[in-house]
Design a protein around this motif. Structure first.
Motif, PDB file in Angstrom:
ATOM      1  N   ASP A   8      13.983  31.893  60.133  1.00 24.70           N
ATOM      2  CA  ASP A   8      13.037  32.745  60.829  1.00 24.70           C
ATOM      3  C   ASP A   8      11.926  33.125  59.857  1.00 24.70           C
ATOM      4  O   ASP A   8      12.194  33.388  58.670  1.00 24.70           O
ATOM      5  CB  ASP A   8      13.782  33.986  61.338  1.00 24.70           C
ATOM      6  CG  ASP A   8      12.858  34.981  61.992  1.00 24.70           C
ATOM      7  OD1 ASP A   8      12.498  34.758  63.162  1.00 24.70           O
ATOM      8  OD2 ASP A   8      12.498  35.965  61.308  1.00 24.70           O
ATOM      9  N   ASP A   9      10.680  33.131  60.315  1.00 23.28           N
ATOM     10  CA  ASP A   9       9.544  33.430  59.432  1.00 23.28           C
ATOM     11  C   ASP A   9       9.697  34.769  58.718  1.00 23.28           C
ATOM     12  O   ASP A   9       9.421  34.878  57.520  1.00 23.28           O
ATOM     13  CB  ASP A   9       8.229  33.432  60.226  1.00 23.28           C
ATOM     14  CG  ASP A   9       7.826  32.040  60.688  1.00 23.28           C
ATOM     15  OD1 ASP A   9       8.292  31.055  60.092  1.00 23.28           O
ATOM     16  OD2 ASP A   9       7.033  31.948  61.652  1.00 23.28           O
ATOM     17  N   HIS A  10      10.143  35.784  59.443  1.00 25.29           N
ATOM     18  CA  HIS A  10      10.311  37.114  58.849  1.00 25.29           C
ATOM     19  C   HIS A  10      11.393  37.087  57.758  1.00 25.29           C
ATOM     20  O   HIS A  10      11.220  37.671  56.684  1.00 25.29           O
ATOM     21  CB  HIS A  10      10.666  38.139  59.934  1.00 25.29           C
ATOM     22  CG  HIS A  10      10.918  39.502  59.400  1.00 25.29           C
ATOM     23  ND1 HIS A  10       9.920  40.314  58.917  1.00 25.29           N
ATOM     24  CD2 HIS A  10      12.067  40.200  59.236  1.00 25.29           C
ATOM     25  CE1 HIS A  10      10.437  41.445  58.491  1.00 25.29           C
ATOM     26  NE2 HIS A  10      11.738  41.403  58.675  1.00 25.29           N
ATOM     27  N   VAL A  11      12.500  36.390  58.027  1.00 20.19           N
ATOM     28  CA  VAL A  11      13.594  36.288  57.049  1.00 20.19           C
ATOM     29  C   VAL A  11      13.101  35.556  55.800  1.00 20.19           C
ATOM     30  O   VAL A  11      13.373  35.977  54.672  1.00 20.19           O
ATOM     31  CB  VAL A  11      14.821  35.572  57.663  1.00 20.19           C
ATOM     32  CG1 VAL A  11      15.863  35.272  56.602  1.00 20.19           C
ATOM     33  CG2 VAL A  11      15.410  36.404  58.787  1.00 20.19           C
ATOM     34  N   LEU A  12      12.361  34.490  55.988  1.00 20.35           N
ATOM     35  CA  LEU A  12      11.856  33.728  54.846  1.00 20.35           C
ATOM     36  C   LEU A  12      10.899  34.566  54.008  1.00 20.35           C
ATOM     37  O   LEU A  12      11.004  34.577  52.775  1.00 20.35           O
ATOM     38  CB  LEU A  12      11.157  32.448  55.321  1.00 20.35           C
ATOM     39  CG  LEU A  12      10.573  31.564  54.231  1.00 20.35           C
ATOM     40  CD1 LEU A  12      11.657  31.114  53.252  1.00 20.35           C
ATOM     41  CD2 LEU A  12       9.868  30.359  54.846  1.00 20.35           C
ATOM     42  N   ARG A  13       9.986  35.284  54.648  1.00 16.94           N
ATOM     43  CA  ARG A  13       9.055  36.136  53.890  1.00 16.94           C
ATOM     44  C   ARG A  13       9.812  37.204  53.101  1.00 16.94           C
ATOM     45  O   ARG A  13       9.533  37.440  51.925  1.00 16.94           O
ATOM     46  CB  ARG A  13       8.038  36.790  54.833  1.00 16.94           C
ATOM     47  CG  ARG A  13       6.905  35.877  55.244  1.00 16.94           C
ATOM     48  CD  ARG A  13       5.767  36.646  55.929  1.00 16.94           C
ATOM     49  NE  ARG A  13       6.192  37.354  57.133  1.00 16.94           N
ATOM     50  CZ  ARG A  13       6.246  36.811  58.347  1.00 16.94           C
ATOM     51  NH1 ARG A  13       5.893  35.552  58.520  1.00 16.94           N
ATOM     52  NH2 ARG A  13       6.636  37.529  59.383  1.00 16.94           N
ATOM     53  N   SER A  14      10.796  37.817  53.749  1.00 16.35           N
ATOM     54  CA  SER A  14      11.585  38.846  53.065  1.00 16.35           C
ATOM     55  C   SER A  14      12.369  38.249  51.902  1.00 16.35           C
ATOM     56  O   SER A  14      12.455  38.860  50.827  1.00 16.35           O
ATOM     57  CB  SER A  14      12.564  39.497  54.052  1.00 16.35           C
ATOM     58  OG  SER A  14      11.871  40.191  55.059  1.00 16.35           O
ATOM     59  N   ALA A  15      12.931  37.084  52.101  1.00 17.17           N
ATOM     60  CA  ALA A  15      13.702  36.429  51.039  1.00 17.17           C
ATOM     61  C   ALA A  15      12.807  36.068  49.861  1.00 17.17           C
ATOM     62  O   ALA A  15      13.177  36.273  48.698  1.00 17.17           O
ATOM     63  CB  ALA A  15      14.401  35.192  51.589  1.00 17.17           C
ATOM     64  N   LYS A  16      11.638  35.525  50.135  1.00 19.53           N
ATOM     65  CA  LYS A  16      10.708  35.169  49.060  1.00 19.53           C
ATOM     66  C   LYS A  16      10.296  36.410  48.278  1.00 19.53           C
ATOM     67  O   LYS A  16      10.237  36.396  47.052  1.00 19.53           O
ATOM     68  CB  LYS A  16       9.470  34.470  49.624  1.00 19.53           C
ATOM     69  CG  LYS A  16       9.715  33.037  50.005  1.00 19.53           C
ATOM     70  CD  LYS A  16       8.422  32.405  50.501  1.00 19.53           C
ATOM     71  CE  LYS A  16       8.600  30.928  50.807  1.00 19.53           C
ATOM     72  NZ  LYS A  16       7.344  30.311  51.268  1.00 19.53           N
ATOM     73  N   ARG A  17      10.022  37.493  49.001  1.00 17.53           N
ATOM     74  CA  ARG A  17       9.612  38.740  48.349  1.00 17.53           C
ATOM     75  C   ARG A  17      10.743  39.268  47.472  1.00 17.53           C
ATOM     76  O   ARG A  17      10.531  39.651  46.322  1.00 17.53           O
ATOM     77  CB  ARG A  17       9.223  39.780  49.404  1.00 17.53           C
ATOM     78  CG  ARG A  17       8.605  41.032  48.830  1.00 17.53           C
ATOM     79  CD  ARG A  17       8.142  42.055  49.875  1.00 17.53           C
ATOM     80  NE  ARG A  17       7.624  41.501  51.097  1.00 17.53           N
ATOM     81  CZ  ARG A  17       8.252  41.556  52.293  1.00 17.53           C
ATOM     82  NH1 ARG A  17       9.420  42.161  52.411  1.00 17.53           N
ATOM     83  NH2 ARG A  17       7.696  41.025  53.366  1.00 17.53           N
ATOM     84  N   GLY A  23      13.111  38.407  40.163  1.00 18.81           N
ATOM     85  CA  GLY A  23      12.879  37.400  39.122  1.00 18.81           C
ATOM     86  C   GLY A  23      13.707  36.132  39.303  1.00 18.81           C
ATOM     87  O   GLY A  23      14.048  35.479  38.318  1.00 18.81           O
ATOM     88  N   ARG A  24      14.033  35.803  40.530  1.00 17.83           N
ATOM     89  CA  ARG A  24      14.802  34.585  40.794  1.00 17.83           C
ATOM     90  C   ARG A  24      14.006  33.664  41.696  1.00 17.83           C
ATOM     91  O   ARG A  24      13.028  34.065  42.313  1.00 17.83           O
ATOM     92  CB  ARG A  24      16.127  34.928  41.486  1.00 17.83           C
ATOM     93  CG  ARG A  24      17.034  35.742  40.597  1.00 17.83           C
ATOM     94  CD  ARG A  24      18.386  35.946  41.209  1.00 17.83           C
ATOM     95  NE  ARG A  24      18.285  36.791  42.398  1.00 17.83           N
ATOM     96  CZ  ARG A  24      19.308  37.105  43.166  1.00 17.83           C
ATOM     97  NH1 ARG A  24      20.494  36.647  42.904  1.00 17.83           N
ATOM     98  NH2 ARG A  24      19.142  37.890  44.209  1.00 17.83           N
ATOM     99  N   THR A  25      14.473  32.445  41.777  1.00 21.14           N
ATOM    100  CA  THR A  25      13.859  31.504  42.699  1.00 21.14           C
ATOM    101  C   THR A  25      14.460  31.708  44.083  1.00 21.14           C
ATOM    102  O   THR A  25      15.551  32.286  44.225  1.00 21.14           O
ATOM    103  CB  THR A  25      14.101  30.045  42.271  1.00 21.14           C
ATOM    104  OG1 THR A  25      15.507  29.780  42.333  1.00 21.14           O
ATOM    105  CG2 THR A  25      13.568  29.778  40.867  1.00 21.14           C
TER     106      THR A  25
END
Length: 83
Positions: A8-17, A23-25
């Protein structure tokens, strides 16, 4: 190994943030999350109920240290009194 997942776009944005803030990938974050979920699932499925047998008694003999396995073994190997 490479794979493709759909998020989900929201989940991906939150995960990236979150990955950036810690400090992780993103890959490391996803791997850690999967390990945590899989680990807790395995721990739940492997546990089985244990029935403890109890007996009446007067507790531990005087002078016995239950934290000292060598003295416990020596005590168990002593001949019992006939009384």
């Amino acid at each position: 190994m490479r794979t493709t997942i759909r998020l989900d776009d929201h989940v991906l944005r939150s995960a990236k943030r979150y990955a950036q803030e810690t400090g992780r990938t993103l890959t490391a974050l996803i791997e850690d999350a999967l390990r945590q979920v899989l680990g807790s699932h395995q721990a739940k499925t492997r546990r089985s109920r244990v029935k403890l047998t109890t007996v009446k008694g007067r507790g531990v003999r005087p002078g016995i240290d239950v934290d000292d396995s060598a003295s416990l073994l020596a005590m168990m190997e002593e001949p019992r009194d006939s009384a």
